[in-house]
Design a protein around this motif. Structure first.
Motif, PDB file in Angstrom:
ATOM      1  N   PHE A 112      28.266 -70.509 -16.285  1.00  0.00           N
ATOM      2  CA  PHE A 112      28.378 -69.054 -16.332  1.00  0.00           C
ATOM      3  C   PHE A 112      29.506 -68.675 -17.293  1.00  0.00           C
ATOM      4  CE2 PHE A 112      26.527 -69.540 -11.996  1.00  0.00           C
ATOM      5  CZ  PHE A 112      25.377 -68.794 -12.209  1.00  0.00           C
ATOM      6  N   ILE A 113      29.397 -67.487 -17.874  1.00  0.00           N
ATOM      7  CA  ILE A 113      30.446 -66.960 -18.746  1.00  0.00           C
ATOM      8  C   ILE A 113      30.993 -65.682 -18.121  1.00  0.00           C
ATOM      9  CG2 ILE A 113      31.042 -66.143 -21.059  1.00  0.00           C
ATOM     10  CD1 ILE A 113      30.159 -69.038 -21.031  1.00  0.00           C
ATOM     11  N   LEU A 114      32.263 -65.699 -17.745  1.00  0.00           N
ATOM     12  CA  LEU A 114      32.898 -64.511 -17.184  1.00  0.00           C
ATOM     13  C   LEU A 114      33.286 -63.580 -18.327  1.00  0.00           C
ATOM     14  CD1 LEU A 114      35.217 -66.149 -14.470  1.00  0.00           C
ATOM     15  CD2 LEU A 114      33.084 -64.907 -14.084  1.00  0.00           C
ATOM     16  N   ALA A 115      32.672 -62.402 -18.355  1.00  0.00           N
ATOM     17  CA  ALA A 115      32.898 -61.466 -19.463  1.00  0.00           C
ATOM     18  C   ALA A 115      34.279 -60.832 -19.400  1.00  0.00           C
ATOM     19  CB  ALA A 115      31.824 -60.386 -19.454  1.00  0.00           C
ATOM     20  N   GLY A 116      34.783 -60.622 -18.183  1.00  0.00           N
ATOM     21  CA  GLY A 116      36.086 -59.976 -18.032  1.00  0.00           C
ATOM     22  C   GLY A 116      36.054 -58.543 -18.518  1.00  0.00           C
ATOM     23  N   PHE A 117      37.191 -58.083 -19.098  1.00  0.00           N
ATOM     24  CA  PHE A 117      37.285 -56.738 -19.657  1.00  0.00           C
ATOM     25  C   PHE A 117      37.331 -56.826 -21.180  1.00  0.00           C
ATOM     26  CE2 PHE A 117      38.978 -56.202 -15.394  1.00  0.00           C
ATOM     27  CZ  PHE A 117      38.370 -55.022 -14.983  1.00  0.00           C
ATOM     28  N   THR A 118      36.649 -55.892 -21.830  1.00  0.00           N
ATOM     29  CA  THR A 118      36.622 -55.903 -23.291  1.00  0.00           C
ATOM     30  C   THR A 118      37.904 -55.263 -23.821  1.00  0.00           C
ATOM     31  OG1 THR A 118      35.380 -53.825 -23.201  1.00  0.00           O
ATOM     32  CG2 THR A 118      34.126 -55.871 -23.495  1.00  0.00           C
ATOM     33  N   THR A 119      38.922 -56.076 -24.037  1.00  0.00           N
ATOM     34  CA  THR A 119      40.190 -55.605 -24.603  1.00  0.00           C
ATOM     35  C   THR A 119      40.419 -56.317 -25.930  1.00  0.00           C
ATOM     36  OG1 THR A 119      41.348 -57.285 -23.300  1.00  0.00           O
ATOM     37  CG2 THR A 119      41.269 -55.064 -22.398  1.00  0.00           C
ATOM     38  N   THR A 120      40.808 -55.572 -26.934  1.00  0.00           N
ATOM     39  CA  THR A 120      41.012 -56.146 -28.257  1.00  0.00           C
ATOM     40  C   THR A 120      42.351 -55.703 -28.830  1.00  0.00           C
ATOM     41  OG1 THR A 120      39.854 -54.265 -29.261  1.00  0.00           O
ATOM     42  CG2 THR A 120      38.545 -56.240 -28.785  1.00  0.00           C
ATOM     43  N   GLY A 121      42.783 -56.397 -29.877  1.00  0.00           N
ATOM     44  CA  GLY A 121      44.000 -56.017 -30.589  1.00  0.00           C
ATOM     45  C   GLY A 121      45.227 -56.057 -29.720  1.00  0.00           C
ATOM     46  N   THR A 122      46.056 -55.022 -29.833  1.00  0.00           N
ATOM     47  CA  THR A 122      47.323 -54.972 -29.097  1.00  0.00           C
ATOM     48  C   THR A 122      47.124 -54.734 -27.610  1.00  0.00           C
ATOM     49  OG1 THR A 122      47.501 -52.609 -29.619  1.00  0.00           O
ATOM     50  CG2 THR A 122      48.616 -54.157 -31.097  1.00  0.00           C
ATOM     51  N   LEU A 123      45.949 -54.208 -27.195  1.00  0.00           N
ATOM     52  CA  LEU A 123      45.708 -53.950 -25.774  1.00  0.00           C
ATOM     53  C   LEU A 123      45.624 -55.247 -24.976  1.00  0.00           C
ATOM     54  CD1 LEU A 123      43.111 -51.026 -25.607  1.00  0.00           C
ATOM     55  CD2 LEU A 123      45.490 -51.018 -24.834  1.00  0.00           C
ATOM     56  N   ARG A 124      45.109 -56.318 -25.581  1.00  0.00           N
ATOM     57  CA  ARG A 124      44.908 -57.568 -24.851  1.00  0.00           C
ATOM     58  C   ARG A 124      46.228 -58.163 -24.343  1.00  0.00           C
ATOM     59  NH1 ARG A 124      40.974 -62.178 -27.104  1.00  0.00           N
ATOM     60  NH2 ARG A 124      39.470 -60.653 -26.317  1.00  0.00           N
ATOM     61  N   PRO A 125      47.254 -58.362 -25.191  1.00  0.00           N
ATOM     62  CA  PRO A 125      48.519 -58.909 -24.649  1.00  0.00           C
ATOM     63  C   PRO A 125      49.201 -57.981 -23.661  1.00  0.00           C
ATOM     64  CG  PRO A 125      48.761 -58.298 -26.965  1.00  0.00           C
ATOM     65  CD  PRO A 125      47.303 -58.234 -26.652  1.00  0.00           C
ATOM     66  N   ILE A 126      49.062 -56.668 -23.872  1.00  0.00           N
ATOM     67  CA  ILE A 126      49.663 -55.703 -22.935  1.00  0.00           C
ATOM     68  C   ILE A 126      48.990 -55.808 -21.574  1.00  0.00           C
ATOM     69  CG2 ILE A 126      49.964 -53.248 -22.416  1.00  0.00           C
ATOM     70  CD1 ILE A 126      50.271 -52.800 -25.450  1.00  0.00           C
ATOM     71  N   ALA A 127      47.639 -55.864 -21.574  1.00  0.00           N
ATOM     72  CA  ALA A 127      46.896 -55.993 -20.316  1.00  0.00           C
ATOM     73  C   ALA A 127      47.217 -57.316 -19.635  1.00  0.00           C
ATOM     74  CB  ALA A 127      45.399 -55.882 -20.577  1.00  0.00           C
ATOM     75  N   PHE A 128      47.334 -58.375 -20.424  1.00  0.00           N
ATOM     76  CA  PHE A 128      47.650 -59.688 -19.862  1.00  0.00           C
ATOM     77  C   PHE A 128      49.035 -59.686 -19.216  1.00  0.00           C
ATOM     78  CE2 PHE A 128      49.771 -63.799 -20.339  1.00  0.00           C
ATOM     79  CZ  PHE A 128      48.904 -64.623 -19.640  1.00  0.00           C
ATOM     80  N   LEU A 129      50.037 -59.203 -19.932  1.00  0.00           N
ATOM     81  CA  LEU A 129      51.408 -59.196 -19.406  1.00  0.00           C
ATOM     82  C   LEU A 129      51.529 -58.275 -18.196  1.00  0.00           C
ATOM     83  CD1 LEU A 129      53.478 -59.180 -22.727  1.00  0.00           C
ATOM     84  CD2 LEU A 129      53.260 -61.058 -21.080  1.00  0.00           C
ATOM     85  N   GLY A 130      50.853 -57.121 -18.228  1.00  0.00           N
ATOM     86  CA  GLY A 130      50.896 -56.211 -17.087  1.00  0.00           C
ATOM     87  C   GLY A 130      50.278 -56.829 -15.847  1.00  0.00           C
ATOM     88  N   THR A 131      49.118 -57.471 -16.028  1.00  0.00           N
ATOM     89  CA  THR A 131      48.446 -58.128 -14.897  1.00  0.00           C
ATOM     90  C   THR A 131      49.287 -59.288 -14.378  1.00  0.00           C
ATOM     91  OG1 THR A 131      46.293 -57.546 -15.841  1.00  0.00           O
ATOM     92  CG2 THR A 131      46.316 -59.264 -14.153  1.00  0.00           C
TER      93      THR A 131
END
Length: 315
Positions: A12-31
């Motif tokens: 299976f492939i977990l799609a997760g959330f479609t975050t790109t660019g600068t949003l991805r590290p921000i979302a990762f660090l926040g989570t």
């Protein structure tokens, strides 16, 4: 049912959330920050209840059990969320996927039963104060807490095993962890019967416990309104306010996702709501049970003073 003509997916492939660019590290660090704070907050409650004799009451025992459950609950899904935020869509084997599905729903149903036990504890404390300690002795506490885990992990076998036996022709899971609705969307066969069974099992676990909580709090309300002074009423309600807040957060999101029919929610809504009960609620529980609780604050002061004395004596 003959599944011989269906193609079975190997990964299976977990799609997760479609975050790109600068949003991805921000979302990762926040989570990641919320996850670490959740672990720290729930560990803090467990250690505090175990080390401070002033919190050796049934209510705090059940709160510590809830914190233990939340530690496991949040650790079942957040690591995969962090992986998808960091790396994008991530592969997961069917074995790990179905194990995650089973553990997640086991813990969710265990929490349903535990919240009703905590409501029962408050009901006995307020409505039957003279018999409270004999009715809720240590043996009863352990039996009630243990039974919630046994029933929760047993009930979750039904939806998990039924889902695991489905043939899957697609492998892109539109979620950040393996859950019932996203997995059923990938099946080669009609899943209406499975959805009805899942709704019945999870609906009974959530619905019956929710009704029991409402009945118990109805009894508490009647008893509190009979108290002679407004101060007595406020004190009685204050011991229940934290639990009522947690119940409202947990059940509002759980009913939205699991009691409604799988097709009634727009695609992608389920994973957004899942953030509430799978990440936000475990994060808020320690805050709700500590910031609004005078006894916990006093216990923290006692522990702090004890640590100061130990450090002073060793220096």
């Amino acid at each position: 049912m003959d599944h011989a003509n269906y193609t079975w997916t190997q990964t299976f492939i977990l799609a997760g959330f479609t975050t790109t660019g600068t949003l991805r590290p921000i979302a990762f660090l926040g989570t990641l920050c919320i996850y670490l704070l959740t672990l720290a907050g729930n560990l803090f409650i467990i250690i505090l209840v175990q080390t401070d004799s002033g919190l050796s009451t049934p209510m705090y025992f059940f709160i510590s059990v809830l914190s233990l459950l939340e530690l496991w609950y949040v650790s079942t899904t957040v690591p995969t969320l962090l992986r998808t935020l960091l790396c994008g869509p991530s592969p997961i084997s069917p074995t790990v996927c179905f194990l995650q599905l089973y553990v997640f729903h086991s813990l969710g149903m265990t929490e349903c039963y535990l919240l009703s036990i905590m409501a029962l504890d408050r009901y006995l404390a307020i409505c039957h104060p003279l018999h409270y300690h004999s009715l809720m002795n240590r043996q009863v506490q352990l039996w009630l807490a243990g039974s919630t885990w046994v029933v929760g992990f047993t009930a979750a076998l039904v939806p998990a095993s039924l889902t695991a036996t489905l043939p899957f022709c697609l492998n892109d899971v539109a979620h950040y962890f393996c859950d019932l609705v996203p997995l059923m969307r990938l099946s080669c066969v009609d899943t209406n019967w499975h959805a009805h069974v899942h709704g019945a099992v999870i609906g009974v676990a959530t619905g019956c416990n929710f009704v029991l909580i409402l009945v118990l709090y109805g009894g508490i309300l009647i008893a509190v309104l009979k108290l002679p002074t407004a101060a007595s009423c406020a004190k009685a309600f204050s011991t229940c306010s934290s639990h009522m807040t947690v119940v409202a957060l947990f059940y509002a999101s759980a009913f939205t996702v699991y009691v409604s029919s799988p097709g009634s929610q727009p695609k992608g809504t389920d994973k957004l709501i899942a953030l509430v009960y799978a990440l936000l609620t475990p994060f808020l529980n320690p805050i709700i049970y500590t910031l609004r609780n005078k006894e916990v604050k006093e216990a923290v002061k006692r522990i702090s003073n004890r640590m100061k004395i130990i450090l002073w004596e060793t220096s």
